[in-house]
Write an enzyme that holds these catalytic residues in place. Structure first.
Site, short mmCIF file in Angstrom:
data_model
loop_
_atom_site.label_atom_id
_atom_site.label_comp_id
_atom_site.label_asym_id
_atom_site.label_seq_id
_atom_site.Cartn_x
_atom_site.Cartn_y
_atom_site.Cartn_z
N ARG A 66 -0.81 -8.78 -3.20
CA ARG A 66 -0.19 -7.57 -3.90
C ARG A 66 -0.10 -8.12 -5.34
O ARG A 66 0.32 -7.33 -6.22
CB ARG A 66 1.27 -7.49 -3.36
CG ARG A 66 2.17 -8.75 -3.81
CD ARG A 66 3.90 -8.60 -3.34
NE ARG A 66 4.52 -9.55 -3.99
CZ ARG A 66 4.47 -10.73 -4.00
NH1 ARG A 66 3.75 -11.35 -3.33
NH2 ARG A 66 5.36 -11.52 -5.01
N ARG A 116 5.98 2.58 14.45
CA ARG A 116 5.48 2.82 15.78
C ARG A 116 4.43 1.68 16.42
O ARG A 116 4.47 1.24 17.46
CB ARG A 116 4.77 4.44 15.84
CG ARG A 116 5.58 5.52 15.83
CD ARG A 116 4.90 6.72 16.19
NE ARG A 116 5.63 7.98 15.48
CZ ARG A 116 5.18 8.91 14.83
NH1 ARG A 116 3.82 8.95 14.74
NH2 ARG A 116 6.11 9.65 14.37
N TYR A 140 -0.81 -5.56 -0.79
CA TYR A 140 0.66 -6.13 -0.07
C TYR A 140 0.36 -6.04 1.57
O TYR A 140 0.90 -6.83 2.60
CB TYR A 140 1.73 -5.40 -0.57
CG TYR A 140 3.17 -6.36 -0.40
CD1 TYR A 140 3.15 -7.27 0.50
CD2 TYR A 140 4.38 -5.72 -0.94
CE1 TYR A 140 4.29 -8.22 0.48
CE2 TYR A 140 5.50 -6.38 -0.94
CZ TYR A 140 5.42 -7.70 -0.10
OH TYR A 140 6.73 -8.41 0.03
#
Ligand SMILES: N[C@@H](CCC(=O)N[C@@H](CS)C(=O)NCC(=O)O)C(=O)O
Ligand SMILES: N[C@@H](CCC(=O)N[C@@H](CS)C(=O)NCC(=O)O)C(=O)O
Ligand SMILES: N[C@@H](CCC(=O)N[C@@H](CS)C(=O)NCC(=O)O)C(=O)O
Lengths: 165, 165, 165
Positions: free
Chosen positions: A123, A50, A116
Site C-alpha cells: 500500500r 462473504r 493494500y
C-alpha cells in the site's frame, strides 16, 4: 451606447461565471468517477465479507479481510478531503489543472486499494503518490484562495503584476 | 435607456452572485485550513503507529494509541458535516458569520484532538464546544434556506418585513 | 436597441444562474435534513455508549452496541458520497428530481439505522433501497455532466436533438 452603459465589472463577472460553469464540467466528471471508485471499493468489502465469512456488525477477520476492509475505510476517510480540495482548487484557481490532478489522485487510490489488498507493504508506494497529488491540490487551493483574496480585497491582480514586472 | 431596459431582477442577481463569489473567499480559506488540520491529525496517527508499533491493517493497540486513532477517526467523521454546513450557511445566509463559526469549530476540534490524546475525559469539554458551534452552523443553514425559500417561492423578504413591521 | 446589443449567450447564462440559485433551495433543504439525520445517529451512539457502558476510545461491546455503532459508521461513510451526488445531479441535471431522490435516500437510511439496531438482518432491505436510490443519483449525475459536456464543448443540445428528431 450599450457598451458604454453596461458596467465592465458586471460583464466581467458574468463571463467569468459562465466560464466557471462550462469548465466545471471536468470537475463534475472527476467527481462522478471518484464516487464510482468508492462504490467499487465498497463492493469489494461486501464480497470479502462473504468470502471470509465476516458478518456485520463484526469487522474483525483474517488479515486478508482486514486489509481490504481498512483499504476501503482509509479511502473513504480521505474522500471528502479530496472532493473538497478538487472543487476549491477548481473554482478558485483552475478547473482544468485541478481535474487532471483529480484523475491522478483517483488512479493512485486504485493502486493503493489493490496494493493494500495484497499486502500491507504494497500500500505504501501508491499511498505516497496519492498523498503527494493531494498536497499539490491543497497547494493549488491555497494559492487560488490567496490570489482571489488579493484581487477582491486588495484590488491587486498578483499574477498580472508578476507578469508585467 | 439601458438602465430602463435592463431588468432589475437580472441586475440584482448578477451583483448578488458577484458578491457571493467575492465573499466566499473566506469560506475557501476556512476550508483549506480545515483540510490542513485533518492532514495534521492523520500525520499524528502515522507517528503514533510507529511509536506504539501498531502496523496496518491493525487498529488495536495500547490506550495511548487508540485515543489518538479514535480522535482522528471522530474528527474525520464530522469533517464532511462541518464542510457541508459551512458552505450552506455561507451561501444561503452569510459567508462572513459562517467563516467565523468555521474558525471556532476548527479551534475546538484541535483542542478535542489534543485533549483526547491525553485522556478520554479531556476530550469532553472541547467536544461540547465544537458541537455547540456546529449546532449554530446548522441553525444558520436552516435559517438561510428558509429565508431563501420565502424570498424565491413566496416572494416575501422576511427580514425586510420584520425590519419595517 | 438594448435587446439587439445584449449578447444572447450572456442573458441566457444569467437567467440560468438565477434559476440555479432559486432551485438549489431544495438541495439546501435536503442537505440540512441529511445533517440533522447524521446528528440523530451520532446521539444514538452516545446513548448506546452510556447504556452498554462502552467508554471511548473502545468501540467493542455487546452485539446490540456494535450494531448501533456500525449503523452510524456506515451511514457516515456514505454521507459525503450522498451529498456529492445530490449536488452534482442537482446542479448539472435537475435540482427538483435530485431533491426528491435525496429525500428517499435519507428515508432509506433512517430505516437502515433502525433495522440494523434491531438485528443485522433487518439492515438489508433498507440497504438495498438506499443503494438503489444512490445509483439513480449517480446515473443522473453522469447524465447531467454528459449533457453539459455536449452543450459546452460539442455545441450540441442532445435533449433538443432527440426531441426534434
Ligand atoms: N464499510 C462497509 C462497506 C460495505 C457496505 O456498505 N456493506 C453493507 C452491506 S454488507 C453494510 O451494511 N455493512 C455493515 C457495516 O458497515 O457494518 C462494511 O464494512 O461492510
Ligand atoms: N486512519 C489512518 C490515518 C493515517 C493514514 O492515512 N495512514 C496510512 C499510512 S500508515 C495508511 O495507509 N493507513 C492504513 C489504514 O488506515 O489502515 C490510519 O489508521 O493509519
Ligand atoms: N463515532 C462516535 C459517534 C458519537 C460521538 O461523536 N461521540 C463522542 C462523545 S461519546 C466522542 O467523543 N466519541 C469518541 C470516539 O468517537 O472515539 C462514537 O463512536 O462515539
Amino acid at each position: 451606447m450599450f457598451v458604454a452603459s453596461f458596467p465592465a465589472s458586471v460583464s466581467r463577472c458574468v463571463s467569468h461565471l459562465s466560464e466557471m460553469l462550462e469548465e466545471s464540467v471536468g470537475l463534475g466528471a472527476v467527481t462522478v468517477l471518484g464516487v464510482l471508485e468508492q462504490a467499487y471499493f465498497s463492493l469489494q468489502v461486501i464480497y470479502a465479507r462473504r468470502k471470509y465469512s465476516v458478518s456485520p456488525p463484526s469487522t474483525a477477520g483474517p488479515p486478508e479481510f482486514e486489509r481490504i476492509f481498512r483499504a476501503q475505510a482509509n479511502c473513504s476517510e480521505y474522500f471528502p478531503i479530496f472532493i473538497t480540495m478538487l472543487w476549491t482548487a477548481g473554482l478558485f484557481l483552475s478547473p482544468g489543472v485541478s481535474s487532471v490532478c483529480g484523475l491522478l489522485y483517483l488512479y493512485g487510490r486504485l493502486l493503493y486499494f489493490w496494493g493494500y489488498s495484497e499486502s500491507a507493504h504494497r500500500r505504501l508506494a501508491p499511498l505516497y503518490f496519492s498523498a503527494q497529488v493531494l498536497w499539490v491540490l491543497i497547494g493549488f487551493s491555497s494559492l487560488g484562495v490567496f490570489l482571489t483574496f488579493c484581487r477582491v480585497y486588495l484590488k491587486v491582480d498578483v499574477l498580472l503584476e508578476l507578469w508585467t514586472a
